[in-house]
Design an enzyme around this catalytic site. Structure first.
Site, PDB file in Angstrom:
ATOM      1  N   HIS A 139      33.134  49.216  12.866  1.00 33.11           N
ATOM      2  CA  HIS A 139      33.163  48.260  13.957  1.00 33.11           C
ATOM      3  C   HIS A 139      32.532  49.613  14.874  1.00 33.11           C
ATOM      4  CE1 HIS A 139      33.812  45.056  16.370  1.00 33.11           C
ATOM      5  NE2 HIS A 139      34.796  44.900  15.867  1.00 33.11           N
ATOM      6  N   ASP A 180      29.274  44.392  15.589  1.00 34.06           N
ATOM      7  CA  ASP A 180      30.574  43.459  16.075  1.00 34.06           C
ATOM      8  C   ASP A 180      30.276  42.171  15.043  1.00 34.06           C
ATOM      9  OD1 ASP A 180      31.002  44.892  18.509  1.00 34.06           O
ATOM     10  OD2 ASP A 180      29.347  43.951  19.016  1.00 34.06           O
TER      11      ASP A 180
END
Length: 387
Positions: A361, A365
């Site tokens: 992450h 995204d």
């Protein structure tokens, strides 16, 4: 002359290896390129060949020792007539030593410790009748207890439990996986894929494919080809996080997680983006076979940029695979199953599979990860290349 046997570097992130077994004894002659020692890392178990022909004059590190890469673990004595075989002068050591003959068995006095004598008197055992299993024939406490048929107290307390010793590979895998989860913020997204067209084609062609190509047609090359195509369109998933920025790889070295006897290793198909379907299929099966046979070369477990793991082979539908360090994502493949699905407001039986993408992450995204997965889904559901 003396030539070193070095603990090799078996992967870019591998800092150490464990000696599983010496395949020759001190004083034994070995031929060049013949296996001399078997080692284990978190990436691969492999046999290290002798760099020259000579005599294994010294074993510096014993079995089950974990040693940093680059460490000298043994020395080969090369006779003058054989020095022309040496192609790596940097490995020659000038220090000489005399090879000592291995010590013969211990004397009868050395075989018996004060503790053993005490136990023998306690149980009324004639030590001449006890066979020692310790080094050099030494009689151990366990030998006395076994001879007397006495079970130690600690064994009685633990007889309802079992402790499985950790193999060197399992220890290293545990460390690497723990490090990945601690340092990489994992997120997993799951997509359902209709594989009906590919399943029907494979069933129709698998026997003739084996006869023509010499290896089995599996579902893996279809998925690997789809993934490689999507990676070229979404290169952010083919990258590495660094403190200076996200490093995009303009090549695809595809890792294929492979189950072996005591864990997993990840052999790598190098420059997979330059290979067609048939070569990918052959390379994947060749690497998997040699991984299980411990025949992988060091460069075949290094520099992966993206990894696929097929836990569906065991029947699992979903998974949350752990990202390989220095990569941005890993794709997990579930089992392909026939399920009722709704198509144009009608129920149909289709061959479906869940693909799970775990991603870093920090690098991307959910929106980017889902774009990548939608592209993989589109390629597989509208497959238009048939080998």
């Amino acid at each position: 002359m003396e030539v070193n046997i070095i603990m090799p570097q078996m992967g870019e992130s591998v800092a150490e290896g464990t000696i599983l077994q010496w395949l020759a004894n001190e004083g034994e002659r070995i031929d060049k390129d013949k296996p001399v020692v078997e080692i284990s890392t978190d990436k691969v178990d492999t046999e290290v060949p002798s760099p020259v022909t000579g005599v294994l004059s010294k074993i510096l590190h014993k079995e089950n020792e974990t040693i940093p890469v680059g460490t000298v673990i043994g020395i080969i004595q090369v006779q003058a007539a054989e020095t022309e075989e040496i192609t790596t002068p940097k490995e020659i050591i000038t220090t000489k030593f005399e090879v000592q003959a291995p010590k013969a068995g211990l004397s009868e006095r050395e075989k018996i410790s004060p503790l053993v004598k005490t136990l023998a008197r306690q149980y009324g055992i004639d030590l001449k009748k006890v066979k020692g299993t310790g080094e050099g024939g030494r009689i151990t406490k366990k030998d006395i207890m076994d001879y007397a048929g006495v079970k130690p107290v600690e064994e009685e307390a633990q007889e309802r439990e079992e402790v499985i010793p950790l193999s060197p590979k399992r220890k290293i895998i545990a460390e690497r996986m723990s490090l990945s989860k601690k340092t990489i913020p994992h997120v997993t997204t799951n997509f359902e894929i209709d594989m009906t067209g590919i399943v029907k084609y494979r069933e129709k062609r698998k026997e003739s494919f084996l006869k023509e190509k010499g290896f089995n047609l599996t579902y893996l090359p279809f998925i690997t080809k789809a993934v490689i195509t999507a990676l070229k369109e979404f290169p952010i998933l083919n990258s590495t996080w660094t403190e200076d920025g996200i490093r995009i790889k303009r090549y695809v070295n595809l890792g294929i997680a492979t189950s072996i006897e005591d864990g997993l290793i990840v052999p790598v198909i190098r420059d997979a983006d330059k290979k067609d379907f048939l070569i990918l299929a052959g390379d994947a099966q060749d690497l998997a076979k040699r991984a299980r046979d411990k025949k992988l070369r060091p460069d075949e477990v290094q520099e992966g940029t993206f990894t696929i793991t097929n836990y569906g082979l065991g029947g699992s539908l979903f998974g949350n695979p752990i990202i390989v360090p220095n990569q941005a994502a890993i794709l997990g493949i579930g089992a392909i199953q026939k399920r009722p699905v709704v198509i144009d407001d009608a129920i149909a039986i289709r061959s479906m599979v869940y693909l799970s993408l775990s991603f870093d992450h920090r690098i991307l995204d959910g929106a980017q990860a889902d774009q990548f997965m939608r592209r993989v889904k589109e390629i597989l559901e509208t497959w238009d290349y048939w080998p």
